[in-house]
Design a protein around this motif. Sequence first.
Motif, PDB file in Angstrom:
ATOM      1  N   SER A   1       0.801  -1.223   0.000  1.00  0.00           N
ATOM      2  CA  SER A   1       0.000   0.000   0.000  1.00  0.00           C
ATOM      3  C   SER A   1       0.834   1.272   0.000  1.00  0.00           C
ATOM      4  O   SER A   1       0.313   2.352  -0.299  1.00  0.00           O
ATOM      5  CB  SER A   1      -0.935   0.008   1.209  1.00  0.00           C
ATOM      6  N   VAL A   2       2.119   1.187   0.316  1.00  0.00           N
ATOM      7  CA  VAL A   2       2.993   2.358   0.261  1.00  0.00           C
ATOM      8  C   VAL A   2       3.400   2.670  -1.174  1.00  0.00           C
ATOM      9  O   VAL A   2       3.706   3.805  -1.521  1.00  0.00           O
ATOM     10  CB  VAL A   2       4.236   2.135   1.146  1.00  0.00           C
TER      11      VAL A   2
ATOM     12  N   ASP B   1      -6.604  -7.618   1.460  1.00  0.00           N
ATOM     13  CA  ASP B   1      -7.400  -6.680   2.242  1.00  0.00           C
ATOM     14  C   ASP B   1      -8.832  -6.682   1.750  1.00  0.00           C
ATOM     15  O   ASP B   1      -9.095  -6.836   0.553  1.00  0.00           O
ATOM     16  CB  ASP B   1      -6.858  -5.249   2.115  1.00  0.00           C
TER      17      ASP B   1
ATOM     18  N   ALA C   1      -5.833   4.076  -2.974  1.00  0.00           N
ATOM     19  CA  ALA C   1      -4.945   4.034  -1.810  1.00  0.00           C
ATOM     20  C   ALA C   1      -5.779   3.570  -0.634  1.00  0.00           C
ATOM     21  O   ALA C   1      -7.016   3.657  -0.650  1.00  0.00           O
ATOM     22  CB  ALA C   1      -4.329   5.409  -1.549  1.00  0.00           C
ATOM     23  N   VAL C   2      -5.110   3.054   0.395  1.00  0.00           N
ATOM     24  CA  VAL C   2      -5.843   2.504   1.520  1.00  0.00           C
ATOM     25  C   VAL C   2      -5.254   3.012   2.831  1.00  0.00           C
ATOM     26  O   VAL C   2      -4.032   3.156   2.974  1.00  0.00           O
ATOM     27  CB  VAL C   2      -5.831   0.957   1.466  1.00  0.00           C
ATOM     28  N   THR C   3      -6.143   3.315   3.774  1.00  0.00           N
ATOM     29  CA  THR C   3      -5.744   3.690   5.126  1.00  0.00           C
ATOM     30  C   THR C   3      -6.391   2.717   6.106  1.00  0.00           C
ATOM     31  O   THR C   3      -7.272   1.919   5.728  1.00  0.00           O
ATOM     32  CB  THR C   3      -6.184   5.120   5.459  1.00  0.00           C
ATOM     33  N   VAL C   4      -5.964   2.790   7.358  1.00  0.00           N
ATOM     34  CA  VAL C   4      -6.481   1.846   8.350  1.00  0.00           C
ATOM     35  C   VAL C   4      -7.997   1.945   8.468  1.00  0.00           C
ATOM     36  O   VAL C   4      -8.695   0.931   8.591  1.00  0.00           O
ATOM     37  CB  VAL C   4      -5.811   2.108   9.716  1.00  0.00           C
ATOM     38  N   ARG C   5      -8.528   3.139   8.413  1.00  0.00           N
ATOM     39  CA  ARG C   5      -9.986   3.293   8.569  1.00  0.00           C
ATOM     40  C   ARG C   5     -10.770   2.754   7.374  1.00  0.00           C
ATOM     41  O   ARG C   5     -11.980   2.555   7.465  1.00  0.00           O
ATOM     42  CB  ARG C   5     -10.333   4.755   8.819  1.00  0.00           C
ATOM     43  N   ASP C   6     -10.069   2.513   6.258  1.00  0.00           N
ATOM     44  CA  ASP C   6     -10.742   1.942   5.087  1.00  0.00           C
ATOM     45  C   ASP C   6     -10.901   0.429   5.177  1.00  0.00           C
ATOM     46  O   ASP C   6     -11.667  -0.160   4.409  1.00  0.00           O
ATOM     47  CB  ASP C   6      -9.962   2.257   3.805  1.00  0.00           C
TER      48      ASP C   6
ATOM     49  N   THR D   1      -8.126  -7.555   7.257  1.00  0.00           N
ATOM     50  CA  THR D   1      -6.841  -7.641   6.571  1.00  0.00           C
ATOM     51  C   THR D   1      -6.119  -8.903   7.005  1.00  0.00           C
ATOM     52  O   THR D   1      -6.377  -9.442   8.100  1.00  0.00           O
ATOM     53  CB  THR D   1      -5.969  -6.405   6.886  1.00  0.00           C
TER      54      THR D   1
ATOM     55  N   LYS E   1      -0.532  12.914  -2.005  1.00  0.00           N
ATOM     56  CA  LYS E   1      -1.201  13.758  -1.012  1.00  0.00           C
ATOM     57  C   LYS E   1      -0.523  15.122  -0.873  1.00  0.00           C
ATOM     58  O   LYS E   1      -0.430  15.697   0.207  1.00  0.00           O
ATOM     59  CB  LYS E   1      -1.262  13.053   0.340  1.00  0.00           C
TER      60      LYS E   1
END
Length: 842
Positions: free
Chosen positions: A582-583, A619, A630-635, A639, A779
């Motif tokens: 994801s990075v 995920d 892109a993915v963040t923890v809240r998404d 996992t 970003k």
Amino acid sequence: MEAKAQEHERLALSCSGKEALDHTIAAAEFYMKAIKQSTSPVDKKRMNRKCEELILKAESLKKSTSLMDTTNYMERKLKLPRQTRQIPTTEKNILYRNSRLHGHTFPPWESDPDPADPSSFTLSPRQEAVFSGWKRPTELIKDMSRDDAGSDNHVVEADDYDLVQDITTDCSVVASLCASMKHLRPGPSSILPALMFPVSSEDGHPRISENGRYVFRMFFNGCFRKVVIDDRLPASSNDRTLYVVDRQNPSLIWPALVEKAYLKIRGGYDFPGSNSGTDLSILTGWIPQQLFLQSDEVDRNATWRRIKKAYDFGDVVITLGTGRLSPDEEEALGLAGEHDYAVLDLSESPESRKLLVKNPWCDGLVWRGVGSASSKVLDEADDHPIKLKPGSFWISFDDVMQNFESLYLNWNPSLFTDRQDHHFTWQLPEANMMGSFAHNPQYSMKAESDGQTWILLSRHFQDEELEISRKTSTTMAAVSNMLGFMSIYIFENNGKRVQLSDKPVYRGPFVDSPQTLAPFEAKQGVSYTIVVATQDLPLPKYSFTLSFFSRTTLHVAPAQYDLNHYTELHSRWTHRTSGGNSVSPLYFTNPQFRICLPQAGPLSILLSTAKEDIPVHVDLVWANGQRVIAVTVRDLVMTSGDYRRGCALASASRVDAGTYTIVCSTFEPGQMADFTLRIGSDVPCTVIPVPGDAAGRLRTQLSPLAFHSGEHKMRAPISVDRLTRVSIVVTRVSVSSASSTGRLPGSAGPGTPRSHSTIRATIERGRGPHQDVLVATGKGEFQEAGFGLRTVECDVDPLVSRSQGVWLVVEQAGSTSPDEGSLQVELFSDREVRVGTWEVDG
């Protein structure tokens, strides 16, 4: 009553063996009852005479069925564990199907033996060179006197035994015979009557077969089976021998008959070899265990105490195996490489722990290390002054631990009271799923009390395995490796099926033998999951037997799935769709799937690939089935956690009904492989691939962009006719293309790590104080272009583009190196976009 007697008498004439005996006894019993009921002296006399005839016939039938009676008698005498499970018909069919091997039939031991044996045996080239035909024992033993010729001496017994091999490839078989001779040798405690026929059940002495045929009872392919041979043995044209002989008593033949029966199972006298643990389990039915002496998990003191106690009680047969040794090592140590040795005795004193070991070769090497005869000075005291037979030597247990590779232990099954055998076939899954346990055979097990439970996994022999081993002209280790590896895993998982190998309570070593043992301490009431694990099995389908030994009641059954429905999809990571973790700026290019759950419930997602060296991850994302950029923890809905080699599992006990996106990724961009996605749920769910990033979108490629000296910001005008959704992708094209350098764009050469200038790309609305950034890569942060930079989508309004202007802006931080190359900028849109030429901004 007389009518019933006559009916059983008629049935006795129409059958044979034990069935005929049962009908004959029943007929005699009904005649006896009829005699008591009859009032006629003439009828009583007639029926009494008939009854006597039937009793004589029954005695005769008992003699002819004594083979089966001997087996049952010996099983009770040896206190073997009782079979606590009735084998179902489906599993019996597996045993029957596996009766054919190498052109012969070895039926399960259920009926009287058939003495006929038209079999032929193959020989190795060395054996063929001196072969002079098949001969009966009296022909082979030329120095037998006329008085001895008619005796049983050549089959029956000897006061002492010194078995050796000459021109044979079966060192493990002869080592097994040597090590087990204390249990096989005729006598009151001999186990031979349970294994060889004809034989005396009282004293264990083999008998001469009048027709020259012998029947052996050997355990392989899931059960005890009949192995029928005649007494002809391969003769040699010189003084070499082609079968096992006893140097103390060359006329002793029964060990050679045992060897012949075993080699019939394994394909002939040119059999490439096995290991003595496997051989002994077939010859005796004793439970095989292999300890790898070079493993850190082997406690030498505990191992010694265990085997010494069991050996003294007669509950274990011990053999040893060496690994590969160079010729110099063989000469220095006096040990042959990849060779099996018999253990004839154990000795313990306060100063030493020793084993009496025998090399089964007739002129083989003997131990030359510490404590050997060659290492002693003339006046040195000897703990064992008795002269040893050639090929035998005492060796310390420490030297065994250091110089041998394997310790083979075959345990007396009478150590346990209960036994269960479960037979099954397994069609190996596709290559992608071999790294997981999703399709592996699994069983649940629960014990009614605490105690030792031994689980033995046995692979049934197949003809194709012999063909594979004969194609290999290298080492025995290479032969074994070509046949694959097996192991047993045990989990505390409420007896349910598992999909990954993580967190077992027991994990056995992967062995190249057709058996592997899991000695396990089971806790009362705990439901365990037993998993059959394999590696590199060469054939597509196998049959196995799982045997459970215990001193308590066990409840064993096939393990059940956690969920009701499973769906599998196949896809791949390619050079375009392997976006990395994801990075990575290319994360969005990874294969993605839209999943629709009609109702809330548990969910599992397994990702598995055949390339077990590639770390993978899966995920489940809140994205309404759309492509995830892109993915963040809240998404994340769930996992698989850290990247895991070969396969990864994401699961949750409850996922709300809805539409989600599954993202399958490798750790590094550019790692290419096929994979399988396996989704489990309690209700059927729909899973379809999410179209690629450019799928259904217009692609506008701009002219290459290069920053010259003093240039750090470039722009190009954008115009549209209707409201349009637009995104940008920026990649770097190196001076030497990836195809010519073998590297990905923007990567440094081997051993030359280097940082590049960083890039930020934006879509901006208006200029000056009214300027507004609609969307930006990273970003808004500067990043190396490397594998590519990407923006999310934004709307471009035609009114704004005409009144305020909309610009594609690319900025560079840092200087450009000569070999850095240009930037490739692409726009993806749902409608036509017009882009002007590049110009310096500011």
